[in-house]
Design a protein around this motif. Structure first.
Motif, mmCIF file in Angstrom:
data_model
loop_
_atom_site.group_PDB
_atom_site.id
_atom_site.type_symbol
_atom_site.label_atom_id
_atom_site.label_comp_id
_atom_site.label_asym_id
_atom_site.label_seq_id
_atom_site.Cartn_x
_atom_site.Cartn_y
_atom_site.Cartn_z
ATOM 1 N N ALA A 1 -73.540 33.489 15.367
ATOM 2 C CA ALA A 1 -72.724 32.543 14.591
ATOM 3 C C ALA A 1 -72.403 33.095 13.205
ATOM 4 C CB ALA A 1 -73.439 31.201 14.464
ATOM 5 N N GLN A 2 -73.304 33.902 12.653
ATOM 6 C CA GLN A 2 -73.122 34.405 11.291
ATOM 7 C C GLN A 2 -72.351 35.723 11.214
ATOM 8 O OE1 GLN A 2 -77.140 34.385 9.639
ATOM 9 N NE2 GLN A 2 -76.784 32.349 8.802
ATOM 10 N N LEU A 3 -71.986 36.280 12.369
ATOM 11 C CA LEU A 3 -71.194 37.508 12.349
ATOM 12 C C LEU A 3 -69.803 37.232 11.781
ATOM 13 C CD1 LEU A 3 -72.057 39.112 15.821
ATOM 14 C CD2 LEU A 3 -72.933 39.781 13.571
ATOM 15 N N SER A 4 -69.278 38.194 11.052
ATOM 16 C CA SER A 4 -67.979 38.009 10.395
ATOM 17 C C SER A 4 -66.840 37.803 11.402
ATOM 18 C CB SER A 4 -67.661 39.230 9.513
ATOM 19 O OG SER A 4 -67.683 40.425 10.294
ATOM 20 N N GLY A 5 -66.998 38.325 12.618
ATOM 21 C CA GLY A 5 -65.949 38.189 13.611
ATOM 22 C C GLY A 5 -65.973 36.887 14.394
ATOM 23 N N THR A 6 -66.962 36.037 14.128
ATOM 24 C CA THR A 6 -67.083 34.766 14.838
ATOM 25 C C THR A 6 -66.182 33.719 14.190
ATOM 26 O OG1 THR A 6 -69.389 35.275 15.388
ATOM 27 C CG2 THR A 6 -68.693 32.985 15.655
ATOM 28 N N SER A 7 -65.344 33.066 14.999
ATOM 29 C CA SER A 7 -64.435 32.044 14.461
ATOM 30 C C SER A 7 -65.223 30.808 14.044
ATOM 31 C CB SER A 7 -63.398 31.654 15.512
ATOM 32 O OG SER A 7 -64.015 30.947 16.586
ATOM 33 N N GLU A 8 -64.620 29.964 13.225
ATOM 34 C CA GLU A 8 -65.288 28.751 12.745
ATOM 35 C C GLU A 8 -65.638 27.812 13.900
ATOM 36 O OE1 GLU A 8 -66.539 27.785 9.805
ATOM 37 O OE2 GLU A 8 -66.112 29.851 9.203
ATOM 38 N N GLU A 9 -64.750 27.731 14.867
ATOM 39 C CA GLU A 9 -64.999 26.865 16.023
ATOM 40 C C GLU A 9 -66.185 27.378 16.840
ATOM 41 O OE1 GLU A 9 -62.668 25.172 20.018
ATOM 42 O OE2 GLU A 9 -61.578 26.306 18.487
ATOM 43 N N GLU A 10 -66.206 28.691 17.072
ATOM 44 C CA GLU A 10 -67.315 29.295 17.814
ATOM 45 C C GLU A 10 -68.617 29.175 17.039
ATOM 46 O OE1 GLU A 10 -65.398 32.959 20.379
ATOM 47 O OE2 GLU A 10 -65.561 33.205 18.204
ATOM 48 N N LYS A 11 -68.528 29.346 15.734
ATOM 49 C CA LYS A 11 -69.720 29.250 14.888
ATOM 50 C C LYS A 11 -70.375 27.884 15.003
ATOM 51 C CE LYS A 11 -71.297 29.766 10.097
ATOM 52 N NZ LYS A 11 -70.927 30.113 8.708
ATOM 53 N N LYS A 12 -69.566 26.843 14.962
ATOM 54 C CA LYS A 12 -70.111 25.486 15.071
ATOM 55 C C LYS A 12 -70.802 25.276 16.413
ATOM 56 C CE LYS A 12 -68.847 20.599 14.666
ATOM 57 N NZ LYS A 12 -67.747 19.630 14.402
ATOM 58 N N LEU A 13 -70.179 25.732 17.486
ATOM 59 C CA LEU A 13 -70.769 25.599 18.824
ATOM 60 C C LEU A 13 -72.095 26.345 18.905
ATOM 61 C CD1 LEU A 13 -67.608 26.058 21.094
ATOM 62 C CD2 LEU A 13 -68.911 23.946 20.748
ATOM 63 N N LEU A 14 -72.133 27.534 18.332
ATOM 64 C CA LEU A 14 -73.346 28.349 18.369
ATOM 65 C C LEU A 14 -74.470 27.735 17.533
ATOM 66 C CD1 LEU A 14 -71.655 31.840 18.127
ATOM 67 C CD2 LEU A 14 -73.174 31.124 19.985
ATOM 68 N N VAL A 15 -74.115 27.127 16.419
ATOM 69 C CA VAL A 15 -75.113 26.489 15.553
ATOM 70 C C VAL A 15 -75.802 25.340 16.287
ATOM 71 C CG1 VAL A 15 -75.329 24.977 13.543
ATOM 72 C CG2 VAL A 15 -74.175 27.175 13.319
ATOM 73 N N TYR A 16 -75.027 24.525 16.978
ATOM 74 C CA TYR A 16 -75.604 23.411 17.731
ATOM 75 C C TYR A 16 -76.351 23.917 18.965
ATOM 76 C CZ TYR A 16 -73.533 19.710 14.930
ATOM 77 O OH TYR A 16 -73.229 18.851 13.892
ATOM 78 N N GLU A 17 -75.859 24.980 19.557
ATOM 79 C CA GLU A 17 -76.525 25.610 20.699
ATOM 80 C C GLU A 17 -77.890 26.131 20.270
ATOM 81 O OE1 GLU A 17 -75.739 29.845 22.659
ATOM 82 O OE2 GLU A 17 -74.150 28.431 23.188
ATOM 83 N N ALA A 18 -77.941 26.780 19.117
ATOM 84 C CA ALA A 18 -79.201 27.314 18.594
ATOM 85 C C ALA A 18 -80.216 26.200 18.369
ATOM 86 C CB ALA A 18 -78.940 28.063 17.292
#
Length: 317
Positions: free
Chosen positions: A132-149
């Motif tokens: 989620a914190q990688l620079s290439g991760t989109s904001e939408e993907e980041k949010k999904l990954l944060v909740y997944e984590a």
């Protein structure tokens, strides 16, 4: 084949076949000198049906016992193989983490996202957060990954409440989720976050990262802007609070447990001393942060920030 061979000796002779007299004990026959009962072939044939049924029952009983042994051994072997398999996965995961192979690590661990193993699940929570914190991760993907984590960390904690790492990563993931749920949720979560960091430290006092994170918690609330403090007082009777002195204590404690373990701990020691107006010690720790070998993108960012703060010192002279 071995099982079949052992069963063969239990099978009755074909109908009408007579071999040498059977030596059996406990059946009617003539008394011999070797104290065994000799059963003539004609006597066998005289009650062949009952004899066959008796032997068939013995054979089936033996087969059941053999099957039980085979399946029991197979279950033990499977359980041992499963243990070694999880250990192998964890070893590979730790190697990828230490090597900075974030994407490969995530790909490895997501194959086992249905696992019941707490050690595997908290590592998956960490990997999801790192992606989620990688620079290439989109904001939408980041949010999904944060909740997944957060979900993975929660499951890890449910599976093993004595895992310090599960407590630590659950607290980290709750903090991340707060960024998407507003100031009220973020402040309310602060109590939960602190509780789990403290539990992680209790379970493993030698984990410098947990101690460092408790220091960040204190630092965050020590520098909370006045308007957030005002909101916190409106929402909670006793809002979370801390001081720079408390934060400094945790950062130093983390450094004592594991010297130079993390560039950010060095940076925050310098920044905390700045907050306490001790420029000499601030410069000491900021210099250490600037000179810290950069292994990750975060290390590079910390080097830059430390250099900028030190430049500010020079400008003030």
């Amino acid at each position: 084949m071995a099982l079949a061979a052992r069963l063969w000796r239990f099978l009755p002779l074909a109908h009408g076949t007579v071999r040498k007299p059977w030596l059996l004990t406990g059946v009617a026959g003539s008394w011999g000198r070797d104290c065994t009962w000799r059963l003539r072939g004609s006597e066998v044939l005289g009650n062949l049906g009952a004899f066959k049924r008796s032997l068939l029952f013995s054979a089936l009983s033996y087969l059941g016992f053999e099957a039980y042994q085979v399946f029991s051994q197979a279950a033990v072997v499977h359980a041992i193989a499963k243990v070694f398999r999880v250990e192998d996965i964890l070893e590979q995961a730790d190697y990828l983490y230490e090597s900075g192979e974030t994407e490969k690590l995530y790909q490895l661990l997501t194959q086992y996202k249905e696992s019941e193993d707490a050690e595997l699940l908290w590592r998956l929570a960490r990997a999801s957060r790192d992606i989620a914190q990688l620079s290439g991760t989109s904001e939408e993907e980041k949010k999904l990954l944060v909740y997944e984590a957060l979900e993975y960390a929660k499951r890890a904690l449910e599976k093993n409440e004595r895992s310090f790492a599960a407590h630590k990563w659950y607290a980290i993931c709750i903090s991340d989720v707060g960024d998407y749920e507003g100031i009220k949720a973020k402040i309310a979560n602060a109590y939960i976050i602190k509780e789990h960091f403290e539990k992680a430290i209790e379970l493993n006092p030698k984990d410098a990262t947990s101690i460092h994170l408790m220091g960040i918690w204190c630092y965050t609330f020590a520098e909370m802007p006045w308007y957030q403090r005002r909101i916190a007082k409106m929402l909670f009777a006793t809002p979370p609070s801390s001081t720079y002195e408390e934060a400094l204590g945790y950062f130093h404690r983390a450094e004592q447990v594991d010297p130079n373990f993390y560039s950010k701990n060095l940076l925050l020691l310098g920044k905390t001393y700045l907050k306490l107006h001790n420029k000499k010690l601030a410069a000491f720790w900021l210099m250490k942060a600037k000179d810290y070998p950069a292994h990750t993108e975060e290390d590079k960012q910390i080097q830059t920030e430390a250099a900028q703060l030190l430049t500010g010192f020079s400008d003030q002279k």
